[in-house]
Design a protein around this motif. Structure first.
Motif, short mmCIF file in Angstrom:
data_model
loop_
_atom_site.label_atom_id
_atom_site.label_comp_id
_atom_site.label_asym_id
_atom_site.label_seq_id
_atom_site.Cartn_x
_atom_site.Cartn_y
_atom_site.Cartn_z
N TYR A 1 1.96 1.17 -5.93
CA TYR A 1 2.10 0.89 -4.23
C TYR A 1 3.13 -0.38 -4.09
CZ TYR A 1 -1.18 -2.05 -1.43
OH TYR A 1 -1.54 -3.45 -0.47
N ARG A 2 3.49 -1.41 -4.95
CA ARG A 2 4.94 -2.46 -4.22
C ARG A 2 6.00 -1.72 -4.35
NH1 ARG A 2 2.78 -7.06 -8.98
NH2 ARG A 2 0.74 -7.60 -7.44
N LEU A 3 6.50 -1.18 -5.49
CA LEU A 3 7.44 -0.54 -5.10
C LEU A 3 7.76 0.32 -4.03
CD1 LEU A 3 10.32 0.74 -6.98
CD2 LEU A 3 9.32 2.73 -7.20
N TYR B 1 10.85 -4.71 -12.16
CA TYR B 1 10.65 -6.20 -12.39
C TYR B 1 8.69 -5.40 -11.63
CZ TYR B 1 9.47 -10.85 -11.00
OH TYR B 1 8.75 -11.48 -10.40
N HIS B 2 8.94 -4.78 -10.39
CA HIS B 2 7.61 -4.21 -10.07
C HIS B 2 6.72 -3.70 -11.77
CE1 HIS B 2 9.01 -4.84 -5.75
NE2 HIS B 2 10.16 -3.89 -6.83
N PHE B 3 7.82 -3.18 -12.82
CA PHE B 3 6.55 -2.45 -13.10
C PHE B 3 5.93 -3.69 -14.10
CE2 PHE B 3 5.64 -1.24 -17.54
CZ PHE B 3 4.29 -0.09 -17.37
N VAL B 4 6.49 -4.50 -14.19
CA VAL B 4 5.99 -5.57 -15.05
C VAL B 4 5.18 -6.61 -14.40
CG1 VAL B 4 7.29 -7.69 -16.71
CG2 VAL B 4 8.66 -5.48 -17.23
N THR B 5 5.79 -7.21 -13.27
CA THR B 5 4.43 -7.66 -12.41
C THR B 5 2.55 -7.37 -12.30
OG1 THR B 5 5.19 -7.00 -10.36
CG2 THR B 5 6.00 -9.28 -11.01
#
Length: 274
Positions: free
Chosen positions: A25-27, A248-252
Motif C-alpha cells: 500500500y505504501r509502496l 524502508y517502506h517495509f520497515v516502517t
C-alpha cells in the motif's frame, strides 16, 4: 512496558501478512508520488539555465514559470491527479485500519485473513468516521499556528536563524498529533471490541505513560533505521540505494503494525482488569 512490546511483537508474527499489505500500500503510494513529481518537475529543471548563462536568462526562466503556473492546463491536471489520489487514500486507509483492529481482537478465534477482511466489512464505515474526525482535529491547530508562522517564514528568507522559532510550534503540533491519534486509536479499539468510547479513553489516560514509552521506543527504531539506510544510500549509490529505499517502506510498515499491536495489548490488559 517491555512485556507489552514483546507481546505486541508476538502478534505481529501472527499477522505478518498485514505487514505485506501495508508495505504494498505504501509502496504504490510512493511510486505514484515519485512518478508524478518526476513527470512534472524534471522537464522544468532541464530547462533551468546553467551557470554559464547570465542573470537575465534565470530571470526569464522564473517569469516563464510563473506564467505557466497561471495559464498551463497541465499544471491543473497534476493538481487534480494529486487531489484524486489523496481522496482515494483517505477512503482506503480507514478500511485497512478496521481490518487490523478486527484481526487483533480475533487473532485466537478466527483465521487471520478472514478476520482482516471481515473487519473491513464490519467496521469500515465507523473507521471512516473516526478517520475524518482525526483529520479534522489534526488540522484544527493550523487556524492558530499558520498566521503566527507566516512572519517567521518571511524572516527566514533573510536569515535562516528565524527557522529556530518554528521549532516550538513544530514540537507542540507533533505532540498534539500523537495525543489525538492515540485517543482515536483507543476509541476505535474499544468500538471494534464492543466496549464504550468512554471506557477506552479512560484506559488510555490510565496507561498514558507506558503508551508514550512504546511510541518513543519504536519511533527511535524507525529513526535509527532511517539514518542507517540514508547513510548507506549516500555512500553506495545505485542498485543498493534503490533496494534500501524500498526496504524502508517495509520497515516502517512493520514498526507501524508493531506499535498498534503493542498499544492493543496495553488497552486489552487495562480493560481486562477493569
Amino acid at each position: 512496558m517491555r512485556t507489552v512490546i514483546k507481546e505486541g511483537w508476538a502478534l505481529v508474527r501472527i499477522q505478518f501478512y498485514i505487514v505485506i499489505i501495508l508495505f504494498l500500500y505504501r509502496l504504490l503510494w510512493g511510486v505514484f508520488l515519485y512518478r508524478l513529481v518526476q513527470s512534472a518537475v524534471t522537464p522544468l529543471l532541464l530547462r533551468y539555465p546553467d551557470q554559464g548563462h547570465n542573470e537575465l536568462g534565470q530571470t526569464l526562466f522564473w517569469l516563464e514559470s510563473q506564467i505557466a503556473l497561471m495559464d498551463n492546463r497541465e499544471v491543473h491536471i497534476y493538481l487534480w491527479l494529486l487531489l484524486g489520489a489523496t481522496v482515494l487514500r483517505i477512503l482506503i486507509t480507514p478500511f485497512i485500519r478496521a481490518g487490523i483492529y478486527q484481526s487483533l481482537h480475533t487473532h485466537t478465534t478466527e483465521p487471520q485473513s478472514l478476520s482482516f477482511f471481515r473487519g473491513m466489512k464490519r467496521h469500515g464505515l465507523s473507521s471512516m468516521l473516526y478517520y475524518i474526525v482525526e483529520l479534522g482535529l489534526l488540522l484544527l491547530p493550523a487556524i492558530w499556528v499558520i498566521p503566527r508562522l507566516y512572519p517567521i517564514a518571511a524572516g527566514a528568507l533573510q536569515s535562516p536563524s528565524y527557522l529556530l522559532h518554528i521549532l516550538p510550534y513544530a514540537v507542540g503540533w507533533i505532540a498534539y498529533g500523537w495525543f489525538i491519534r492515540q485517543c482515536i486509536l483507543y476509541m476505535q479499539l474499544g468500538t471494534v471490541g464492543g466496549h464504550t468510547i468512554l471506557s477506552s479513553l479512560l484506559a488510555f489516560f490510565r496507561q498514558i505513560l507506558p503508551s508514550v514509552g512504546i511510541s518513543l521506543s519504536l519511533g527511535a527504531c524507525v529513526l535509527l533505521v532511517f539514518g542507517l539506510f540514508g547513510t548507506v544510500a549516500m555512500i553506495w549509490t545505485g542498485m543498493l540505494a534503490l533496494i534500501l529505499q524500498q526496504s524502508y517502506h517495509f520497515v516502517t510498515s512493520l514498526v507501524r503494525l508493531w506499535h498498534i499491536s503493542s498499544q492493543y495489548q496495553l488497552w486489552h490488559s487495562d480493560i481486562s482488569r477493569g
